[in-house]
Design a protein around this motif. Structure first.
Motif, PDB file in Angstrom:
ATOM      1  N   SER A 177       3.849  27.797 -10.598  1.00  0.00           N
ATOM      2  CA  SER A 177       4.917  28.516 -11.303  1.00  0.00           C
ATOM      3  C   SER A 177       5.927  29.067 -10.309  1.00  0.00           C
ATOM      4  O   SER A 177       5.558  29.449  -9.195  1.00  0.00           O
ATOM      5  N   PRO A 178       7.198  29.158 -10.708  1.00  0.00           N
ATOM      6  CA  PRO A 178       8.112  29.991  -9.924  1.00  0.00           C
ATOM      7  C   PRO A 178       7.758  31.460 -10.165  1.00  0.00           C
ATOM      8  O   PRO A 178       7.119  31.776 -11.184  1.00  0.00           O
ATOM      9  N   VAL A 179       8.171  32.338  -9.270  1.00  0.00           N
ATOM     10  CA  VAL A 179       7.996  33.782  -9.477  1.00  0.00           C
ATOM     11  C   VAL A 179       9.252  34.304 -10.167  1.00  0.00           C
ATOM     12  O   VAL A 179      10.361  34.097  -9.682  1.00  0.00           O
ATOM     13  N   TRP A 180       9.070  34.939 -11.303  1.00  0.00           N
ATOM     14  CA  TRP A 180      10.187  35.577 -12.006  1.00  0.00           C
ATOM     15  C   TRP A 180       9.827  37.062 -12.147  1.00  0.00           C
ATOM     16  O   TRP A 180       8.744  37.391 -12.663  1.00  0.00           O
TER      17      TRP A 180
ATOM     18  N   GLY B  70       6.158  30.451 -19.876  1.00  0.00           N
ATOM     19  CA  GLY B  70       5.576  29.146 -20.232  1.00  0.00           C
ATOM     20  C   GLY B  70       4.202  28.978 -19.596  1.00  0.00           C
ATOM     21  O   GLY B  70       3.274  28.447 -20.219  1.00  0.00           O
ATOM     22  N   VAL B  71       4.071  29.450 -18.371  1.00  0.00           N
ATOM     23  CA  VAL B  71       2.778  29.369 -17.675  1.00  0.00           C
ATOM     24  C   VAL B  71       1.771  30.314 -18.342  1.00  0.00           C
ATOM     25  O   VAL B  71       0.602  29.964 -18.517  1.00  0.00           O
TER      26      VAL B  71
ATOM     27  N   ARG C 180       3.381  18.423 -16.654  1.00  0.00           N
ATOM     28  CA  ARG C 180       4.506  19.373 -16.621  1.00  0.00           C
ATOM     29  C   ARG C 180       4.379  20.376 -17.761  1.00  0.00           C
ATOM     30  O   ARG C 180       4.190  19.997 -18.919  1.00  0.00           O
ATOM     31  N   ILE C 181       4.489  21.643 -17.432  1.00  0.00           N
ATOM     32  CA  ILE C 181       4.524  22.715 -18.431  1.00  0.00           C
ATOM     33  C   ILE C 181       6.006  22.920 -18.780  1.00  0.00           C
ATOM     34  O   ILE C 181       6.808  23.229 -17.892  1.00  0.00           O
ATOM     35  N   GLU C 182       6.351  22.683 -20.048  1.00  0.00           N
ATOM     36  CA  GLU C 182       7.774  22.789 -20.426  1.00  0.00           C
ATOM     37  C   GLU C 182       7.933  23.645 -21.675  1.00  0.00           C
ATOM     38  O   GLU C 182       7.466  23.259 -22.752  1.00  0.00           O
TER      39      GLU C 182
ATOM     40  N   CYS D  88       2.294  22.105 -13.684  1.00  0.00           N
ATOM     41  CA  CYS D  88       3.469  22.698 -13.030  1.00  0.00           C
ATOM     42  C   CYS D  88       4.602  23.018 -13.991  1.00  0.00           C
ATOM     43  O   CYS D  88       5.089  22.154 -14.715  1.00  0.00           O
ATOM     44  N   TYR D  89       5.047  24.279 -13.948  1.00  0.00           N
ATOM     45  CA  TYR D  89       6.333  24.639 -14.553  1.00  0.00           C
ATOM     46  C   TYR D  89       7.323  24.830 -13.421  1.00  0.00           C
ATOM     47  O   TYR D  89       6.999  25.435 -12.384  1.00  0.00           O
ATOM     48  N   SER D  90       8.539  24.310 -13.607  1.00  0.00           N
ATOM     49  CA  SER D  90       9.590  24.476 -12.616  1.00  0.00           C
ATOM     50  C   SER D  90      10.912  24.490 -13.347  1.00  0.00           C
ATOM     51  O   SER D  90      11.200  23.560 -14.108  1.00  0.00           O
TER      52      SER D  90
END
Ligand SMILES: Cc1cc2nc3c(=O)[nH]c(=O)nc-3n(C[C@H](O)[C@H](O)[C@H](O)COP(=O)(O)O)c2cc1C
Length: 156
Positions: free
Chosen positions: A72-75, A82-83, A31-33, A7-9
């Motif tokens: 992932s969030p949607v950007w 990062g994802v 966590r993906i950072e 997860c990236y957040s």
């Protein structure tokens, strides 16, 4: 099914959903950072251009798992840089199951889940499904029911 949630957040919304899913299916979570943060506009442009940002060490070797859920969030309609990098660093994924989970501020269309799916299928993974939580679902609490429904795929 032994499942890893990656997860990236940025602001916590995706992590909230990912942690709920983790609890429901008893998965591991990594966590993906990204190594560094960027301005809002750069975030959106880089996501749109499908760029990759270097990330801190996290679990990328999936050999101990049956399934991987990438969050992932949607950007700018897309997955985050990062994802994108995480997807490239994955190892030992061929033949494993996978899924995508995204959250977004709006309720319009997005291609983030399509891009994540393509990247995973290219590496020989078997795509099981996606969970998209939009702004309305986040505010109304509907996301919890949707997450419970989604969790059923990963229980056996
Ligand atoms: C740089 C940037 C671009 C975004 N682009 C979109 C978009 O194209 N569509 C959308 O519905 N929401 C967009 N959002 C909103 C996020 O997708 C939404 O708030 C998401 O739930 C954030 O997840 P997080 O808290 O895990 O970071 C964007 C947010 C940021 C920071």
């Amino acid at each position: 099914m032994k499942t890893l949630i990656a997860c990236y957040s940025y602001s916590g919304n995706t992590l909230t959903v990912a942690q709920k899913l983790q609890e429901l299916i008893n998965a591991d979570l990594t966590r993906i950072e990204p190594e560094k943060d960027r301005w809002y506009v750069i975030k959106a442009i880089h996501a749109y251009l499908e760029k990759k940002w270097s990330i801190k060490p996290c679990i990328t070797d999936i050999s101990g798992y049956d399934c991987l859920i990438v969050c992932s969030p949607v950007w700018a309609g897309r997955a985050t840089p990062g994802v994108n990098q995480y997807l490239e660093e994955l190892e030992n994924v061929s033949g494993k199951k996978c899924a995508a989970l995204v959250t977004m501020g709006g309720d319009g269309s997005q291609v983030a889940t399509i891009k994540i799916r393509e990247a995973l299928e290219e590496q020989g993974m078997d795509f099981m499904g996606k969970l998209v939580i939009g702004g309305k679902g986040q505010k109304s609490g509907e996301w919890e029911g949707k997450t419970q429904e989604f969790a059923q795929y990963f229980r056996e």
